[in-house]
Write a protein that holds these residues in place. Structure first.
Motif, PDB file in Angstrom:
ATOM      1  N   PRO A  43       0.828  -1.210   0.000  1.00 12.50           N
ATOM      2  CA  PRO A  43       0.000   0.000   0.000  1.00 12.50           C
ATOM      3  C   PRO A  43       0.858   1.253   0.000  1.00 12.50           C
ATOM      4  O   PRO A  43       1.947   1.279   0.569  1.00 12.50           O
ATOM      5  N   PHE A  44       0.357   2.314  -0.627  1.00  7.87           N
ATOM      6  CA  PHE A  44       1.051   3.586  -0.644  1.00  7.87           C
ATOM      7  C   PHE A  44       0.798   4.298   0.675  1.00  7.87           C
ATOM      8  O   PHE A  44      -0.329   4.372   1.149  1.00  7.87           O
ATOM      9  N   VAL A  45       1.863   4.812   1.290  1.00  5.44           N
ATOM     10  CA  VAL A  45       1.759   5.542   2.552  1.00  5.44           C
ATOM     11  C   VAL A  45       2.441   6.885   2.362  1.00  5.44           C
ATOM     12  O   VAL A  45       3.570   6.959   1.875  1.00  5.44           O
ATOM     13  N   ASP A  46       1.781   7.963   2.764  1.00 11.14           N
ATOM     14  CA  ASP A  46       2.351   9.307   2.697  1.00 11.14           C
ATOM     15  C   ASP A  46       3.284   9.485   3.884  1.00 11.14           C
ATOM     16  O   ASP A  46       2.900  10.017   4.929  1.00 11.14           O
ATOM     17  N   CYS A  47       4.531   9.031   3.755  1.00 16.61           N
ATOM     18  CA  CYS A  47       5.478   9.064   4.869  1.00 16.61           C
ATOM     19  C   CYS A  47       5.787  10.486   5.328  1.00 16.61           C
ATOM     20  O   CYS A  47       5.883  10.738   6.528  1.00 16.61           O
ATOM     21  N   CYS A  51       4.853  11.450   9.105  1.00 12.57           N
ATOM     22  CA  CYS A  51       6.000  11.667  10.003  1.00 12.57           C
ATOM     23  C   CYS A  51       6.037  13.096  10.535  1.00 12.57           C
ATOM     24  O   CYS A  51       6.491  13.335  11.653  1.00 12.57           O
ATOM     25  N   LYS A  52       5.552  14.038   9.753  1.00  9.88           N
ATOM     26  CA  LYS A  52       5.492  15.424  10.225  1.00  9.88           C
ATOM     27  C   LYS A  52       4.557  15.515  11.431  1.00  9.88           C
ATOM     28  O   LYS A  52       4.870  16.177  12.426  1.00  9.88           O
ATOM     29  N   VAL A  53       3.430  14.825  11.364  1.00 13.25           N
ATOM     30  CA  VAL A  53       2.493  14.803  12.496  1.00 13.25           C
ATOM     31  C   VAL A  53       3.107  14.052  13.663  1.00 13.25           C
ATOM     32  O   VAL A  53       3.022  14.491  14.813  1.00 13.25           O
ATOM     33  N   VAL A  63      15.663  15.311  13.367  1.00 16.66           N
ATOM     34  CA  VAL A  63      16.217  13.978  13.619  1.00 16.66           C
ATOM     35  C   VAL A  63      15.078  12.956  13.666  1.00 16.66           C
ATOM     36  O   VAL A  63      15.165  11.872  13.087  1.00 16.66           O
ATOM     37  N   CYS A  64      14.014  13.315  14.368  1.00 18.52           N
ATOM     38  CA  CYS A  64      12.856  12.432  14.477  1.00 18.52           C
ATOM     39  C   CYS A  64      12.249  12.161  13.106  1.00 18.52           C
ATOM     40  O   CYS A  64      11.938  11.021  12.767  1.00 18.52           O
ATOM     41  N   ALA A  65      12.076  13.203  12.308  1.00 24.06           N
ATOM     42  CA  ALA A  65      11.455  13.046  10.989  1.00 24.06           C
ATOM     43  C   ALA A  65      12.302  12.180  10.069  1.00 24.06           C
ATOM     44  O   ALA A  65      11.765  11.361   9.308  1.00 24.06           O
ATOM     45  N   ARG A  66      13.628  12.337  10.122  1.00 27.91           N
ATOM     46  CA  ARG A  66      14.506  11.528   9.274  1.00 27.91           C
ATOM     47  C   ARG A  66      14.395  10.051   9.645  1.00 27.91           C
ATOM     48  O   ARG A  66      14.267   9.184   8.774  1.00 27.91           O
ATOM     49  N   THR A  70      12.595   6.902   7.360  1.00 24.96           N
ATOM     50  CA  THR A  70      13.303   5.655   7.074  1.00 24.96           C
ATOM     51  C   THR A  70      12.464   4.456   7.497  1.00 24.96           C
ATOM     52  O   THR A  70      12.307   3.492   6.740  1.00 24.96           O
ATOM     53  N   CYS A  71      11.917   4.525   8.708  1.00 22.74           N
ATOM     54  CA  CYS A  71      11.092   3.423   9.204  1.00 22.74           C
ATOM     55  C   CYS A  71       9.829   3.261   8.371  1.00 22.74           C
ATOM     56  O   CYS A  71       9.402   2.146   8.081  1.00 22.74           O
ATOM     57  N   CYS A  72       9.229   4.363   7.974  1.00 24.40           N
ATOM     58  CA  CYS A  72       8.013   4.320   7.167  1.00 24.40           C
ATOM     59  C   CYS A  72       8.289   3.708   5.799  1.00 24.40           C
ATOM     60  O   CYS A  72       7.501   2.912   5.297  1.00 24.40           O
ATOM     61  N   ALA A  73       9.416   4.068   5.198  1.00 24.66           N
ATOM     62  CA  ALA A  73       9.756   3.530   3.883  1.00 24.66           C
ATOM     63  C   ALA A  73       9.977   2.017   3.942  1.00 24.66           C
ATOM     64  O   ALA A  73       9.594   1.294   3.024  1.00 24.66           O
ATOM     65  N   ARG A  74      10.556   1.538   5.021  1.00 25.94           N
ATOM     66  CA  ARG A  74      10.829   0.100   5.135  1.00 25.94           C
ATOM     67  C   ARG A  74       9.608  -0.687   5.580  1.00 25.94           C
ATOM     68  O   ARG A  74       9.370  -1.791   5.098  1.00 25.94           O
ATOM     69  N   CYS A  75       8.842  -0.151   6.525  1.00 18.57           N
ATOM     70  CA  CYS A  75       7.736  -0.899   7.133  1.00 18.57           C
ATOM     71  C   CYS A  75       6.367  -0.530   6.570  1.00 18.57           C
ATOM     72  O   CYS A  75       5.378  -1.197   6.866  1.00 18.57           O
ATOM     73  N   LYS A  76       6.276   0.560   5.783  1.00 17.77           N
ATOM     74  CA  LYS A  76       5.017   1.036   5.216  1.00 17.77           C
ATOM     75  C   LYS A  76       3.982   1.298   6.302  1.00 17.77           C
ATOM     76  O   LYS A  76       2.810   0.959   6.174  1.00 17.77           O
ATOM     77  N   CYS A  77       4.424   1.922   7.406  1.00 17.11           N
ATOM     78  CA  CYS A  77       3.523   2.196   8.512  1.00 17.11           C
ATOM     79  C   CYS A  77       4.106   3.288   9.391  1.00 17.11           C
ATOM     80  O   CYS A  77       5.320   3.364   9.562  1.00 17.11           O
ATOM     81  N   VAL A  78       3.239   4.158   9.914  1.00 18.69           N
ATOM     82  CA  VAL A  78       3.607   5.142  10.929  1.00 18.69           C
ATOM     83  C   VAL A  78       2.534   5.058  12.001  1.00 18.69           C
ATOM     84  O   VAL A  78       1.349   5.161  11.697  1.00 18.69           O
TER      85      VAL A  78
END
Length: 106
Positions: A43-47, A51-53, A63-66, A70-78
């Motif tokens: 699924p497409f996720v707006d990382c 992540c901004k939220v 630092v948190c956003a970076r 990375t985690c969102c791109a690998r796991c497709k979840c926030v």
């Protein structure tokens, strides 16, 4: 003759109703993206937006956003919210570690 016209009109209305209901179903589907060597549909996720939220209240937002992207791109979840709820994204998100063996994902 009148019976033919009535049947034709009923078929026309039925087809129109069927087509319009199919377009409503297609509007709510999540777009799929092909990723990885095994070409699974993910699924497409707006990382960026999620992540901004997620990092909006963090003391070091960049630092948190970076790390979050990375985690969102690998796991497709926030996870939802600004902190906690990490278990909602599963083991991929909770088990990712930094080089110092600290949890990577915020």
């Amino acid at each position: 003759m009148e019976l033919r016209f009535t049947l034709l009109l009923l078929v026309f209305f039925f087809c129109t109703a069927q087509v319009s209901s199919e377009t409503k179903i297609e509007e709510h589907q999540v777009p799929q993206v092909v990723k990885g060597p095994n070409r699974r549909l993910l699924p497409f996720v707006d990382c960026g937006g999620l992540c901004k939220v997620r990092c909006s209240l963090h003391s070091r937002q960049n630092v948190c956003a970076r790390a979050c992207r990375t985690c969102c791109a690998r796991c497709k979840c926030v996870p939802p919210g600004t902190a906690g709820n990490r278990e909602m994204c599963g083991r991929c998100y909770t088990d990712m570690r930094t080089h110092g063996n600290k949890p990577k994902c915020p």
